[in-house]
Design an enzyme around this catalytic site. Sequence first.
Site, PDB file in Angstrom:
ATOM      1  N   GLU A  15       0.840  -1.206   0.000  1.00  0.00           N
ATOM      2  CA  GLU A  15       0.000   0.000   0.000  1.00  0.00           C
ATOM      3  C   GLU A  15       0.872   1.252   0.000  1.00  0.00           C
ATOM      4  O   GLU A  15       2.082   1.197   0.184  1.00  0.00           O
ATOM      5  CB  GLU A  15      -0.904   0.035   1.239  1.00  0.00           C
ATOM      6  CG  GLU A  15      -2.351  -0.302   0.981  1.00  0.00           C
ATOM      7  CD  GLU A  15      -3.126   0.831   0.321  1.00  0.00           C
ATOM      8  OE1 GLU A  15      -2.484   1.805  -0.148  1.00  0.00           O
ATOM      9  OE2 GLU A  15      -4.363   0.732   0.246  1.00  0.00           O
ATOM     10  N   ARG A 110      -7.526   0.621  13.388  1.00  0.00           N
ATOM     11  CA  ARG A 110      -6.143   0.958  13.054  1.00  0.00           C
ATOM     12  C   ARG A 110      -6.116   2.020  11.969  1.00  0.00           C
ATOM     13  O   ARG A 110      -7.086   2.215  11.240  1.00  0.00           O
ATOM     14  CB  ARG A 110      -5.363  -0.273  12.580  1.00  0.00           C
ATOM     15  CG  ARG A 110      -5.808  -0.833  11.237  1.00  0.00           C
ATOM     16  CD  ARG A 110      -4.719  -1.700  10.615  1.00  0.00           C
ATOM     17  NE  ARG A 110      -5.132  -2.380   9.409  1.00  0.00           N
ATOM     18  CZ  ARG A 110      -5.151  -1.834   8.191  1.00  0.00           C
ATOM     19  NH1 ARG A 110      -4.796  -0.573   8.016  1.00  0.00           N
ATOM     20  NH2 ARG A 110      -5.523  -2.551   7.141  1.00  0.00           N
ATOM     21  N   ASN A 112      -4.964   3.737   8.411  1.00  0.00           N
ATOM     22  CA  ASN A 112      -4.849   3.199   7.060  1.00  0.00           C
ATOM     23  C   ASN A 112      -4.145   4.224   6.166  1.00  0.00           C
ATOM     24  O   ASN A 112      -3.152   4.815   6.579  1.00  0.00           O
ATOM     25  CB  ASN A 112      -6.237   2.822   6.534  1.00  0.00           C
ATOM     26  CG  ASN A 112      -6.210   1.763   5.451  1.00  0.00           C
ATOM     27  OD1 ASN A 112      -5.441   0.805   5.539  1.00  0.00           O
ATOM     28  ND2 ASN A 112      -7.038   1.906   4.439  1.00  0.00           N
ATOM     29  N   ASN A 158      -9.478   5.462   2.884  1.00  0.00           N
ATOM     30  CA  ASN A 158      -8.465   5.045   1.925  1.00  0.00           C
ATOM     31  C   ASN A 158      -7.875   6.250   1.195  1.00  0.00           C
ATOM     32  O   ASN A 158      -7.443   7.192   1.828  1.00  0.00           O
ATOM     33  CB  ASN A 158      -9.033   3.989   0.971  1.00  0.00           C
ATOM     34  CG  ASN A 158      -8.335   2.662   1.121  1.00  0.00           C
ATOM     35  OD1 ASN A 158      -7.101   2.600   1.166  1.00  0.00           O
ATOM     36  ND2 ASN A 158      -9.083   1.575   1.211  1.00  0.00           N
ATOM     37  N   ASP A 206      -9.774   2.092  -4.077  1.00  0.00           N
ATOM     38  CA  ASP A 206      -8.804   1.992  -2.983  1.00  0.00           C
ATOM     39  C   ASP A 206      -7.932   3.252  -3.026  1.00  0.00           C
ATOM     40  O   ASP A 206      -8.435   4.356  -2.875  1.00  0.00           O
ATOM     41  CB  ASP A 206      -8.003   0.694  -3.129  1.00  0.00           C
ATOM     42  CG  ASP A 206      -7.362   0.230  -1.827  1.00  0.00           C
ATOM     43  OD1 ASP A 206      -6.865   1.078  -1.065  1.00  0.00           O
ATOM     44  OD2 ASP A 206      -7.335  -0.982  -1.581  1.00  0.00           O
TER      45      ASP A 206
END
Length: 293
Positions: A15, A110, A112, A158, A206
Amino acid sequence: MEPEVVPVPRASLGEGPRWDGHTGTLLWVDIPAGLVHRLDPADGSHEVTEVGRPVGVAVPRTGGGLALAVRDGFAVLRDGGGPRDERGVRDGRGLEVVAAVTAGERPGNRMNDGACDRAGRFFAGTKAEDDTPGAGALYRLDPDGRCERVLEGVSISNGIAWSPDERLLYYVDTPTGRVDVFDYDPAGGRLAGRRVFAEIPRGFPDGITVDATGHVWVALWEGGAVLRLRPGGQLDLVVEVPAANVTSCAFGGPGLGELYITTAWDGRAGGELWRCRTPYTGLPANPYRDLSP
């Protein structure tokens, strides 16, 4: 524009690619492994820093080292990590959480994905590990260390990116199946006027990036591609990627004309870093302008 595999280790959940223009290197992360990767395409050298906890994104820091969105919140790694061990991996000694945002959210959340604006403000959001809808939020870490929640009711925070004039902020909450856009105040870092920019017809949106002409590039989780959307939201082109779970994309290289694409392992394939040479030019990635020593 056919992507080619970059010869670096496969990630379980790659990512957050970011081109560090100061060093001429590409940063990206493997979220659950807690690894920050750095590639120098000029000589092919590659190094890894292990931060000891999940890491959603890493960005350059103006004072040196990195700023990160780790499991617990925003953090800084001022010296870039410790010496390499026998595996060639640096440890994340010196990692300091400067804003523990998940302490105020439900257990199991959490951090991201995220990105910085030109003023050096670091935006990043949260998600529930079990994907509980609406359990996350979006935060802004200012250069002076103040942290503010700017958006609530997020499911999987995202991609974040700005238009070339920074008057628009594009944002992805993945389960919505769309890219939204806000009016953005570059002087104060404020968001207003949320609206739909584009519905995504294939997979789930995403990570995102914006090129120099204001086109928005969207990675497709379960969609095996990256889409280029026109400034009005219409589909312009599709870059097919040989992986189902495409997680993010960023322009890099000396002229910002190479599209780097991260992917995730789906149980059978994926996790590679891909590079696609394009006729387009990206925007420089911004560092976190940390005012602390």
